[in-house]
Each structure stands twice: as C-alpha cells, then as structure tokens.
Design an enzyme around this catalytic site. Structure first.
Site, PDB file in Angstrom:
ATOM      1  CG  ASP A   1      -1.949   1.021   1.286  1.00  0.00           C
ATOM      2  OD1 ASP A   1      -2.420   1.416   0.208  1.00  0.00           O
ATOM      3  OD2 ASP A   1      -2.306   1.461   2.404  1.00  0.00           O
TER       4      ASP A   1
ATOM      5  CG  ASP B   1       1.416   7.457  -3.426  1.00  0.00           C
ATOM      6  OD1 ASP B   1       1.348   8.271  -4.374  1.00  0.00           O
ATOM      7  OD2 ASP B   1       0.973   7.705  -2.284  1.00  0.00           O
TER       8      ASP B   1
ATOM      9  N   GLY C   1      -9.045   5.684   1.621  1.00  0.00           N
ATOM     10  CA  GLY C   1      -9.725   6.403   2.703  1.00  0.00           C
ATOM     11  C   GLY C   1     -11.141   5.898   2.922  1.00  0.00           C
TER      12      GLY C   1
ATOM     13  CG  ASN D   1      -7.193   0.958  -0.505  1.00  0.00           C
ATOM     14  OD1 ASN D   1      -7.636   0.103  -1.258  1.00  0.00           O
ATOM     15  ND2 ASN D   1      -6.047   1.570  -0.712  1.00  0.00           N
TER      16      ASN D   1
ATOM     17  CG  ASN E   1      -5.116   1.159   8.102  1.00  0.00           C
ATOM     18  OD1 ASN E   1      -5.094   0.120   8.765  1.00  0.00           O
ATOM     19  ND2 ASN E   1      -4.241   2.120   8.275  1.00  0.00           N
ATOM     20  CB  THR E   2      -8.765   4.724  10.002  1.00  0.00           C
ATOM     21  OG1 THR E   2      -7.653   5.272   9.304  1.00  0.00           O
ATOM     22  CG2 THR E   2      -8.948   5.444  11.317  1.00  0.00           C
TER      23      THR E   2
END
Ligand code: 13P
Length: 287
Positions: A84, A105, A208, A229, A231-232
C-alpha cells in the site's frame, strides 16, 4: 495461493461491486480478515504499508505468514497481498519478497517522474504476472507520516498513467485517510466521472474507505470504483474492543500477559468490521 488482483478487479468492475483492501498490522488482524473473507466467500486484498511491513519484521516475514495462513486455514477465496502506498524501492522489495500485487504511489512526484517510475514497474509486474496500482492526485490525511492534501486528480494525467498499462488507478477525488473532518466537502463525483471518461475500463481505487457515507460508497462503485481501501476503521474497532476488555479488568487475573486472551476481542471486532464492509461493497459470494 496468492493471486494478482487483476482478475478479481475486472470481475468487480463488470459486476458493479468493489473488492475491499484491508490493511494488516499483525497476525491477529490478518487471520481475522482471511477467516471473514472465507466465511463470506468474498475475494480480498490484504494491504501492507511500508511502516506495517517494517513492524511485521519485513516483507519476507509477511509473505511467509500470509502463505502459511492460506494453507493452515484452508482459505479457498482469491487473496492478493498488496503493498500500500509504496515507494519505488519498496515496490521492488515486495516484488522480490513474493507479494502478488504492489502499489507505487508516485503522486507526490512531478507527473513526468511518476510516469517514468510507473513505466518501469509496469514492465516488471507484467513479466511476473503481478498487479500494479498507480496513483494520481495525492489522497489527503496522514499515512505513515506522509501527509497529502486531498487533491482532486487531473483527468488527463490519470489517462497518461492509465495508458502505461497499470492494473488499477487510485485517483484523488477529495478522499482522505483516517477520520473525515466535520467540514469535509464529500467525494467529488464530478472528478470521478471525468476520470472514468478518460480512462475507460480501468478499475478505479478509492482510498480512505473509513467513514465515507454509504450512499457515497455506492455511487462511487456505480461510477467505476472496483477496489476500496479500509484501514483506520479496523484500527478503531480493535482499539475500542481492547479498551473495553481491559476496563472490565479481564486481563488482570494474575496470570500475566496472554495475547490469546487480550487480543481476542480486537480480533473479533475486526471480523465484524470487515463483514460489514464486504456487505456494503457487494463482494459477498463473489469468490
Ligand atoms: P482509511 O485509513 O481511511 O480507512 O484509508 C485506508 C487507505 O486508503 C489505505 O491506503
């Protein structure tokens, strides 16, 4: 067996659903995601940031752990192991270590440099049968100490990068990593539609994924987003479940630290979060 993300994303794009990328940080996290994907018969992408890769003892350790789990847990759904927000060097290291997919990226470079580096990786990934994600227009928020401004990508630049032959493209459309601020303007569907118009069939990636309202997620999928995606949200779920467990005094039974007990509520919370996201993204039963 680990697979490239190409086929699962092509199917998702055609079937108008999205495959979730869930970032992993340790063994419990990884196991929870894989078990949920298998239970729901959903394809899944395991995301690894460079920081998380370092924490987990390097990319080779991550590959060993994930491949071991696929076998020991009898996972039959398609699983891609994906870097990522990789740097160019990080992408090369992951390819060498046995990842099945990488993101380079280059959004913080001038477009010419992003093109040059992405071009080299397209060649390498093609030769090895790996999928490659590129990014145009930095995603806002903070990730591993890198802060982006939440730009909207330039659709012409998106076309330039898509035409290099990448597998999937992350285009900034006002999305940011982490929790969205009170005054967030929402996703720019105008930008998304303009990008889609330029890049045609290229599966698009929405970073996000934490905290984007459900209707916006669904609209983004209808406009060509095939990978989202998260994650948090897993981190917050893990934290909250662990906090409750500790506050209830359940870890203080005088027997010392037992990760199997202390981390179990967090692992269950991640399963619930992943399930909810897979249902929202529409990937359940699509493996
Ligand atoms: P969130 O942390 O906001 O879920 O974003 C994850 C992400 O986009 C990883 O690349």
């Amino acid at each position: 067996m680990l697979v490239s993300a190409k086929e699962m994303l092509t199917k998702a794009r055609d079937g108008k659903y999205a495959v979730g990328q869930f970032n992993i940080n340790n063994l419990e996290w990884t196991k929870s995601i894989l078990l949920t994907a298998e239970e729901l018969k959903s394809p899944v992408i395991l995301g690894v940031s460079e920081g998380a890769g370092k924490y987990m003892c390097g990319y080779k350790t991550v590959v060993g752990m994930v491949k071991g789990m696929l076998e020991e847990l009898n996972i039959t759904v398609p699983v891609a192991l994906h870097l990522d927000h990789g740097s160019y060097e990080g992408a090369l290291k992951c390819i060498e270590a046995g990842f099945s997919s990488v993101m380079f990226d280059g959004s913080h470079y001038p477009i010419a440099e992003n093109i040059e580096k992405t071009t080299k990786l397209v060649e390498i990934c093609k030769e090895k049968g790996l999928s490659l994600e590129a990014e145009v227009g930095a995603i806002g928020g903070e990730e591993d100490g890198v802060v982006g401004m939440g730009e909207c990508a330039d659709p012409d630049e998106c076309k330039q990068i898509a035409d290099l032959g990448v597998t999937m493209l992350a285009a900034g459309i006002g999305n940011i990593h982490g929790k969205y601020p009170e005054n967030w303007q929402g996703l720019s569907f105008e930008t998304l539609a303009a990008v889609k118009e330029k890049v045609g069939d290229m599966p698009l990636v929405l970073h996000g994924g934490t905290g984007i309202p459900e209707d916006m997620i669904k609209k983004a999928i209808s406009l060509g987003v095939a990978k989202i995606n998260v994650n948090t949200e897993c981190q917050l779920a893990f934290q909250e479940a662990t906090r409750k467990y500790i506050e209830a005094g359940k870890d203080l039974e005088g027997k010392g630290f037992d990760p199997r007990k202390l981390l179990a509520p967090g692992a269950e919370a991640i399963k619930a979060t992943v399930k909810q996201k897979m249902e929202l993204f529409g990937s359940v039963g699509k493996a």
